[in-house]
Scaffold this active site. Structure first.
Site, PDB file in Angstrom:
ATOM      1  N   THR A 124     -25.983  -0.959  83.092  1.00 15.59           N
ATOM      2  CA  THR A 124     -27.061  -1.076  84.067  1.00 15.59           C
ATOM      3  C   THR A 124     -26.766  -2.133  85.120  1.00 15.59           C
ATOM      4  O   THR A 124     -27.003  -1.921  86.324  1.00 15.59           O
ATOM      5  CB  THR A 124     -28.387  -1.434  83.364  1.00 15.59           C
ATOM      6  OG1 THR A 124     -28.646  -0.478  82.342  1.00 15.59           O
ATOM      7  CG2 THR A 124     -29.539  -1.459  84.347  1.00 15.59           C
ATOM      8  N   THR A 125     -26.211  -3.274  84.699  1.00 17.36           N
ATOM      9  CA  THR A 125     -25.925  -4.374  85.613  1.00 17.36           C
ATOM     10  C   THR A 125     -24.872  -3.997  86.640  1.00 17.36           C
ATOM     11  O   THR A 125     -24.805  -4.584  87.721  1.00 17.36           O
ATOM     12  CB  THR A 125     -25.486  -5.616  84.808  1.00 17.36           C
ATOM     13  OG1 THR A 125     -26.495  -5.915  83.846  1.00 17.36           O
ATOM     14  CG2 THR A 125     -25.280  -6.825  85.688  1.00 17.36           C
ATOM     15  N   TYR A 145     -36.429   8.576  81.811  1.00 20.10           N
ATOM     16  CA  TYR A 145     -37.351   9.474  82.510  1.00 20.10           C
ATOM     17  C   TYR A 145     -37.807  10.646  81.647  1.00 20.10           C
ATOM     18  O   TYR A 145     -38.981  10.975  81.618  1.00 20.10           O
ATOM     19  CB  TYR A 145     -36.755  10.016  83.826  1.00 20.10           C
ATOM     20  CG  TYR A 145     -37.772  10.761  84.666  1.00 20.10           C
ATOM     21  CD1 TYR A 145     -38.722  10.067  85.400  1.00 20.10           C
ATOM     22  CD2 TYR A 145     -37.810  12.152  84.689  1.00 20.10           C
ATOM     23  CE1 TYR A 145     -39.681  10.735  86.144  1.00 20.10           C
ATOM     24  CE2 TYR A 145     -38.765  12.828  85.419  1.00 20.10           C
ATOM     25  CZ  TYR A 145     -39.694  12.125  86.149  1.00 20.10           C
ATOM     26  OH  TYR A 145     -40.633  12.785  86.869  1.00 20.10           O
ATOM     27  N   TYR A 195     -27.884   1.930  73.207  1.00 19.75           N
ATOM     28  CA  TYR A 195     -28.542   0.918  74.043  1.00 19.75           C
ATOM     29  C   TYR A 195     -30.016   1.258  74.158  1.00 19.75           C
ATOM     30  O   TYR A 195     -30.377   2.311  74.701  1.00 19.75           O
ATOM     31  CB  TYR A 195     -27.862   0.895  75.410  1.00 19.75           C
ATOM     32  CG  TYR A 195     -28.404  -0.083  76.422  1.00 19.75           C
ATOM     33  CD1 TYR A 195     -29.228  -1.143  76.072  1.00 19.75           C
ATOM     34  CD2 TYR A 195     -28.051   0.049  77.766  1.00 19.75           C
ATOM     35  CE1 TYR A 195     -29.706  -2.036  77.022  1.00 19.75           C
ATOM     36  CE2 TYR A 195     -28.513  -0.838  78.723  1.00 19.75           C
ATOM     37  CZ  TYR A 195     -29.344  -1.881  78.347  1.00 19.75           C
ATOM     38  OH  TYR A 195     -29.817  -2.751  79.287  1.00 19.75           O
ATOM     39  N   ARG A 240     -36.942  -0.086  80.846  1.00 20.19           N
ATOM     40  CA  ARG A 240     -36.285   0.592  81.969  1.00 20.19           C
ATOM     41  C   ARG A 240     -36.196   2.098  81.780  1.00 20.19           C
ATOM     42  O   ARG A 240     -36.007   2.822  82.752  1.00 20.19           O
ATOM     43  CB  ARG A 240     -34.881   0.008  82.190  1.00 20.19           C
ATOM     44  CG  ARG A 240     -34.891  -1.442  82.645  1.00 20.19           C
ATOM     45  CD  ARG A 240     -33.525  -1.917  83.104  1.00 20.19           C
ATOM     46  NE  ARG A 240     -33.196  -1.440  84.441  1.00 20.19           N
ATOM     47  CZ  ARG A 240     -32.795  -2.234  85.447  1.00 20.19           C
ATOM     48  NH1 ARG A 240     -32.688  -3.543  85.276  1.00 20.19           N
ATOM     49  NH2 ARG A 240     -32.489  -1.719  86.613  1.00 20.19           N
ATOM     50  N   LYS A 279     -27.242  -2.117  71.136  1.00 24.62           N
ATOM     51  CA  LYS A 279     -27.653  -3.197  72.029  1.00 24.62           C
ATOM     52  C   LYS A 279     -29.170  -3.105  72.111  1.00 24.62           C
ATOM     53  O   LYS A 279     -29.712  -2.170  72.683  1.00 24.62           O
ATOM     54  CB  LYS A 279     -27.032  -3.039  73.414  1.00 24.62           C
ATOM     55  CG  LYS A 279     -27.507  -4.087  74.426  1.00 24.62           C
ATOM     56  CD  LYS A 279     -26.979  -3.803  75.829  1.00 24.62           C
ATOM     57  CE  LYS A 279     -27.533  -4.817  76.829  1.00 24.62           C
ATOM     58  NZ  LYS A 279     -27.086  -4.540  78.215  1.00 24.62           N
ATOM     59  N   ILE A 333     -24.752  -8.780  74.544  1.00 24.67           N
ATOM     60  CA  ILE A 333     -24.211  -8.163  75.755  1.00 24.67           C
ATOM     61  C   ILE A 333     -24.974  -8.811  76.896  1.00 24.67           C
ATOM     62  O   ILE A 333     -26.162  -8.570  77.086  1.00 24.67           O
ATOM     63  CB  ILE A 333     -24.334  -6.640  75.725  1.00 24.67           C
ATOM     64  CG1 ILE A 333     -23.499  -6.088  74.556  1.00 24.67           C
ATOM     65  CG2 ILE A 333     -23.867  -6.025  77.050  1.00 24.67           C
ATOM     66  CD1 ILE A 333     -23.552  -4.577  74.387  1.00 24.67           C
TER      67      ILE A 333
END
Length: 271
Positions: free
Chosen positions: A44-45, A107, A133, A138, A162, A204
């Site tokens: 994501t980052t 989503y 994850y 999010r 994660k 992480i």
């Protein structure tokens, strides 16, 4: 287990809107010098949602070539399409990544049964060690500890989670479900030490983009069982961590990287 300690969730530096590979190499060198145990690229980052397929392939190849034989390279391969995640995972394997990170489908808001089927298929396509994850803030879906436990027991190459739910009780339940057969990593820099204190294997980290050595030292204290020292380091890092998340990640961390001369701080819309 792919790593113990710290894996940096890498940013993707830009220059005039394009991937800045010179800055990216500087960032990778910082991670090596800072003692991190692994890196995650295209998580994501790293803003993968706004990168082209060609850019992603080049970033994976560049990272693997730079770090091969030094530290593991884990590639973010998640998607809200199972077929797309399978393709991403197969590409990570072809490009010689050491592992893959797979976020819960966003989503769609699928069921726990859907999550099990999704991750099982991606694991089969990857044929790499897989870190699941969970980041419900999010994605809109929360993977329950029991779901993670069932997957870790039934799919050989699902090796970790994660956990970024921010819910310590849920994280503790994940550690119980893992039962020594899989690792649990903190997905939140602010609670790395508490997570490792109850059996987590590391973090992480976003913060380690900027402060790889302090984050690595903190995790190292935990791995040595020196939680008193680790706690002091965690509390000292807290103001910085809070600043990194005062706006949507990775906006603040890219600003911080710019101040270090890594990239121009730019992001792609809609960030």
């Amino acid at each position: 287990m792919i790593f113990k300690g710290v894996a940096t969730a890498l940013i993707t530096p830009f220059k005039d809107g394009e991937v800045d590979f010179e800055a990216y190499e500087t960032l990778l060198d910082m991670q090596l010098a800072g003692g991190v145990s692994a890196v995650v690229t295209l998580g994501t980052t790293g803003e993968p949602a706004t990168l082209t397929a060609a850019e992603k392939k080049k970033i994976i190849s560049f990272t693997v070539a730079k770090l091969r034989g030094l530290i593991p390279v884990i590639v973010g391969v998640g998607s809200n399409s199972t077929a797309a995640a399978e393709e991403n995972a197969a590409l990570a394997r072809e490009l010689k990544a050491d592992g893959a990170l797979v976020v819960t489908p966003y989503y769609n808001k699928c069921t726990q049964s859907g999550l099990k089927q999704h991750f099982t298929r991606v694991a089969k396509a990857a044929r790499l060690p897989l870190i699941l994850y969970n980041v419900p803030s999010r994605t809109g879906v929360n993977m329950l500890p029991e779901t993670f436990g069932a997957l870790a027991r039934s799919v050989d190459n699902i090796v970790a989670v994660k956990e970024a739910s921010g819910n310590m009780e849920q994280i503790e339940r994940c550690v119980i479900e893992a039962d020594g057969k899989a690792a649990v990593y903190s997905g939140d820099d602010g609670i790395t030490v508490p997570v490792m204190a109850v059996g987590g294997a590391g973090v992480i980290s976003v913060a380690s983009n900027i402060l790889p050595r302090p984050v690595s030292d903190m995790a190292g204290d935990c791995l040595r069982g020196d939680f008193a020292s680790a706690a002091k380091k965690q509390l000292a890092l807290l103001p910085f961590v809070r600043a990194l998340f005062n706006e949507v990640n990775p906006i603040p961390v890219k600003y911080a990287a710019e101040k270090l001369g890594i990239g121009d701080g730019g992001l792609r819309l809609p960030l």
